[in-house]
Structures are given as C-alpha cells and as structure tokens.
Enzyme design. Structure first.
Site, PDB file in Angstrom:
ATOM      1  N   ASP A 176      -9.408  -4.264  -7.424  1.00 47.58           N
ATOM      2  CA  ASP A 176     -10.795  -3.747  -6.765  1.00 47.58           C
ATOM      3  C   ASP A 176     -11.735  -4.096  -7.940  1.00 47.58           C
ATOM      4  O   ASP A 176     -11.587  -3.647  -8.879  1.00 47.58           O
ATOM      5  CB  ASP A 176     -10.657  -2.311  -6.214  1.00 47.58           C
ATOM      6  CG  ASP A 176     -10.098  -2.104  -4.946  1.00 47.58           C
ATOM      7  OD1 ASP A 176      -9.939  -2.892  -4.276  1.00 47.58           O
ATOM      8  OD2 ASP A 176      -9.747  -0.995  -4.908  1.00 47.58           O
ATOM      9  N   ASP A 206     -10.456  -0.225   7.103  1.00 50.57           N
ATOM     10  CA  ASP A 206     -10.211   1.022   6.265  1.00 50.57           C
ATOM     11  C   ASP A 206     -10.504   1.991   7.293  1.00 50.57           C
ATOM     12  O   ASP A 206     -11.636   2.149   8.138  1.00 50.57           O
ATOM     13  CB  ASP A 206     -11.454   0.989   5.545  1.00 50.57           C
ATOM     14  CG  ASP A 206     -11.368  -0.054   4.463  1.00 50.57           C
ATOM     15  OD1 ASP A 206     -10.255  -0.230   4.166  1.00 50.57           O
ATOM     16  OD2 ASP A 206     -12.273  -0.249   3.800  1.00 50.57           O
TER      17      ASP A 206
END
Length: 251
Positions: free
Chosen positions: A11, A130
C-alpha cells in the site's frame, strides 16, 4: 492442481509503503522498490501495488514508481489506485505492470470492467472489493473503505465476474490489520458462487491463518502486508508449512 499463491501487498502513500488497522492509523513500512525486490527474491508468487490515496486525491497512479518496481521484479505484478480508463491501463502496462486492479471506478461505472476485459483480456483485470459486515450483511465500500455503498458483496462479485473480470481481490474491512484471521466464511461463499479466482485479503496474523483460508475459505491466493513487511512471517517458512498441510504451493 493449481498452486495457491502468496501475495505481499504494498500500500503506497506519498511514495512510501504504509500499513494500518481497519484502513486507518497508517504507519511507515519502508521503500516500496526495496520491499518488492526482497519479496521477489524470497519466493512471493506475485505482488500487488496499491496507490491507496490516488482515488481520494483524484489523481493517477505514480508511473515512475511502477517503472522502478517493474525493473526489479521477475514475478507478476498488479497495480491499482486511481484507474478509470483504457488509457490509464495502457499506460501502466507499458510501465511494466502485468495486471491492474480497479475498485471505486468499477462500482461507479461497471461498463469499465467489460471495456478493459475486451481490450486487454480478462487475465489482466482484477476487481478489488472492500466490504464490511454490517448487521450481518456484507456491504461494499469505496475510496479506500471510506464511502459505503448500497451494494451487497456477493451480488456485486457475481456482476463483476459476468462483466469479464479475471480475478477478485476481496478485502474484509472488519478483519483488515487485526491479525485475527481472514473472513473465511465470506470467502468460501464467494468461491462457491464464482468460477474465477478469489484472492483473500485482510486479517493475516499467523501461518495457521493462511492454512485456514486455503482450506476453509477455499481462497485461490492469500494477500497480506504487515506480517511480511515487518518480518513476522517469512514467505519460505509459510510455504513450507502450507506444503506440510497438503496445500499445493510453488517452492
């Protein structure tokens, strides 16, 4: 039998690798190019590189970072963050990415999945989902988990598959960063519902969690960040243990 894949996730925010808990409280985890090099050497099957603030900040993924990472790795490499057009994907593939991951842009304009699959092939298109379990229902969230939608995880996953996605990267927001294990019940349901590979994400804390997600969650791949970034689990040791549990992996 297809081997199960182990995928470190990088990330990226402001050019650095970061990791948080439940999508917040980010801390620095190092230089993404160096981490990518190490993972390729240490036996990772693939890498995922997510520019986590690109969508929120309304900008494109950092091409120079993608070029540098691609120069140093010899394993498949997925890039996501701020991708919303054929041109974006074309640019990233030219920079060295093997696949792209789309999330918010796919929910906002589902036809994008069809367009990318038709142009570049399904094998190139990963749709990241998500989702957070709220009152027993898995609700899809956008923009790094900050915006809830009205979409149900399983309905959306079916649509994504029907539109030509080659893979789904499912992150449980409830499990993310907790190190309490993957959302295996939801993963198993996804695997039973769909015919495309499912990448499990969110919750890795121990080697046993990986064993469980492949056996109970029926995942095709498992993605993790902090346990790899901070040296808590070595990929070589993890794969040896998976093999000992009769899970097919590439050693």
């Amino acid at each position: 039998m297809l081997t199960k894949r182990i995928i470190p996730c990088l990330d990226i925010k402001n050019g650095r690798t970061v990791k948080g808990v439940n999508f917040v409280n980010l801390r620095d985890a190092g230089d993404p190019v160096e981490l990518a090099k190490q993972y390729a050497i240490k036996g990772a099957d693939e890498l995922v590189f997510l520019d986590i603030s690109a969508t929120l900040e309304g900008r494109k993924t950092m091409h120079d970072m993608v070029l540098k990472v691609a120069e140093h790795v010899n394993i498949p490499f997925t890039v996501g963050g701020g991708i919303s057009s054929i041109e974006d994907v074309d640019d990233l593939l030219k920079c060295g990415a093997d696949k792209v991951s789309i999330n918010s842009s796919a929910v906002k304009r589902p036809e994008l999945i069809n367009e990318l699959a038709n142009k570049f092939g399904s094998q190139c298109v990963v749709v990241a989902i998500d989702a957070k379990q709220i009152d027993g229902e898995w609700i899809v969230h956008l923009a790094g988990g900050s915006i809830p939608t009205k979409l149900n995880l399983f309905d959306w996953a079916k649509e994504v598959e029907s539109r030509g996605a080659g893979e789904i990267l499912f992150t449980s927001m409830n499990n993310d960063g907790t190190k309490a294990g993957f959302a295996n019940e939801a993963l198993a349901k996804l695997s039973e519902t769909l015919n495309i590979p499912i990448i499990a994400s969110g919750g890795a804390g121990t080697v046993q969690h990986f064993v469980d997600t492949f056996k109970d969650g029926k995942a095709d791949a498992a993605l993790a960040a902090s346990v790899f970034h901070f040296g808590e689990i070595a990929i070589k040791d993890l794969k040896e243990e998976l093999k000992n549990n009769n899970i097919a992996v590439r050693l």
